[in-house]
Motif scaffolding. Structure first.
Motif, short mmCIF file in Angstrom:
data_model
loop_
_atom_site.label_atom_id
_atom_site.label_comp_id
_atom_site.label_asym_id
_atom_site.label_seq_id
_atom_site.Cartn_x
_atom_site.Cartn_y
_atom_site.Cartn_z
N ALA A 1 14.65 -15.16 16.89
CA ALA A 1 13.30 -15.39 17.55
C ALA A 1 13.25 -14.37 18.68
O ALA A 1 14.05 -14.05 19.53
CB ALA A 1 13.37 -16.74 18.18
N ILE A 2 11.82 -13.83 18.71
CA ILE A 2 11.64 -12.90 19.80
C ILE A 2 10.94 -13.86 21.19
O ILE A 2 9.98 -14.57 20.92
CB ILE A 2 10.37 -11.97 19.40
N PRO A 3 11.67 -13.74 22.15
CA PRO A 3 10.82 -14.30 23.44
C PRO A 3 9.48 -14.09 23.67
O PRO A 3 9.07 -13.00 23.39
CB PRO A 3 12.09 -13.92 24.65
N GLU A 4 9.00 -15.20 24.19
CA GLU A 4 7.49 -14.96 24.28
C GLU A 4 6.99 -13.98 25.23
O GLU A 4 6.04 -13.12 25.09
CB GLU A 4 6.92 -16.27 24.97
N GLU B 1 22.72 -22.14 20.65
CA GLU B 1 23.15 -21.59 19.26
C GLU B 1 24.30 -22.58 18.76
O GLU B 1 24.45 -22.70 17.59
CB GLU B 1 23.63 -20.20 19.34
N THR B 2 24.90 -23.14 19.57
CA THR B 2 26.47 -23.82 19.06
C THR B 2 26.59 -25.17 19.76
O THR B 2 27.57 -26.04 19.34
CB THR B 2 27.61 -23.05 19.68
N ALA B 3 25.73 -25.82 20.54
CA ALA B 3 25.86 -26.99 21.14
C ALA B 3 27.16 -27.06 22.12
O ALA B 3 27.51 -28.15 22.49
CB ALA B 3 25.81 -28.13 20.13
N ASP C 1 20.16 -24.21 16.49
CA ASP C 1 18.95 -23.70 16.56
C ASP C 1 18.98 -22.89 15.00
O ASP C 1 19.86 -23.20 14.32
CB ASP C 1 18.75 -23.02 17.42
N ASP C 2 17.74 -22.18 14.77
CA ASP C 2 17.66 -21.42 13.58
C ASP C 2 18.15 -19.99 13.68
O ASP C 2 17.96 -19.30 12.61
CB ASP C 2 16.06 -21.46 13.39
N GLU C 3 18.85 -19.69 14.82
CA GLU C 3 19.54 -18.57 14.74
C GLU C 3 20.83 -18.44 13.97
O GLU C 3 21.41 -17.28 13.93
CB GLU C 3 19.70 -17.93 16.30
N SER C 4 21.36 -19.54 13.53
CA SER C 4 22.78 -19.34 12.99
C SER C 4 22.99 -20.08 11.98
O SER C 4 22.15 -21.15 11.61
CB SER C 4 23.65 -20.25 14.08
N LEU C 5 23.69 -19.75 10.97
CA LEU C 5 24.05 -20.40 9.56
C LEU C 5 25.19 -21.37 9.88
O LEU C 5 25.11 -22.62 9.20
CB LEU C 5 24.23 -19.55 8.48
#
Length: 161
Positions: A2-5, A70-72, A117-121
């Protein structure tokens, strides 16, 4: 990724030209000495955890936020491991960035981890001598962070004791 706003807004006027940006890498160890890694959704490769600070955000705050996002895993920062200007990179969309990476050694306060989040599989804990394949970027930082907790910060191009 994701690109930060705030970067989207800068890119709207700057175009694809080189942007020099801060980057933060968090090398997180649990009490058993394992290191936390994530398998990136953009490349499918295992990597250390990191990101770009938001405007006004301190590097340590960024590390703690990125690790949780990313990992909680909840963590705290122990020390600066490395400061290094990276080579410029060009992304598939044409954007060019150069990062000043600040790598921080962190201690896990919690160890239950999952993709947050959606950055990790996937995410997981690994013994330092049994890591999945990583780029040199990650292995160098893990090696430096796993060493003496009182070691001086590593700086590119400076003599190291």
């Amino acid at each position: 990724m994701a690109i930060p706003e705030f970067l989207r807004e800068i890119r709207a006027s700057a175009g694809h030209q080189l942007l020099f940006l801060p980057g933060v890498t968090a090398i997180v160890f649990d009490d058993e000495g394992r290191v936390l890694l994530g398998r990136r959704s953009d490349t499918g490769n295992w990597a250390v955890i990191g990101g770009i600070p938001e405007p006004g955000e301190q590097p340590a705050e960024c590390a703690v936020r990125e690790v949780y996002e990313e990992t909680a895993v909840r963590c705290e920062v122990e020390r600066i491991v490395l400061v290094q200007a990276r080579e410029p990179i060009q992304y598939p969309n044409g954007d060019i960035c150069q990062f000043m990476d600040i790598t921080l050694r962190c201690r896990a306060l919690t160890t239950e981890c999952y993709v947050n989040d959606d950055e990790s599989l996937e995410v997981g804990w690994f013994e330092p001598d049994a890591l999945p394949p990583l780029e040199d970027f990650g292995t160098q930082r893990i090696k430096l962070a796993a060493g003496d907790r009182h070691a001086p910060t590593w700086f590119e191009g400076m003599p190291q004791e």
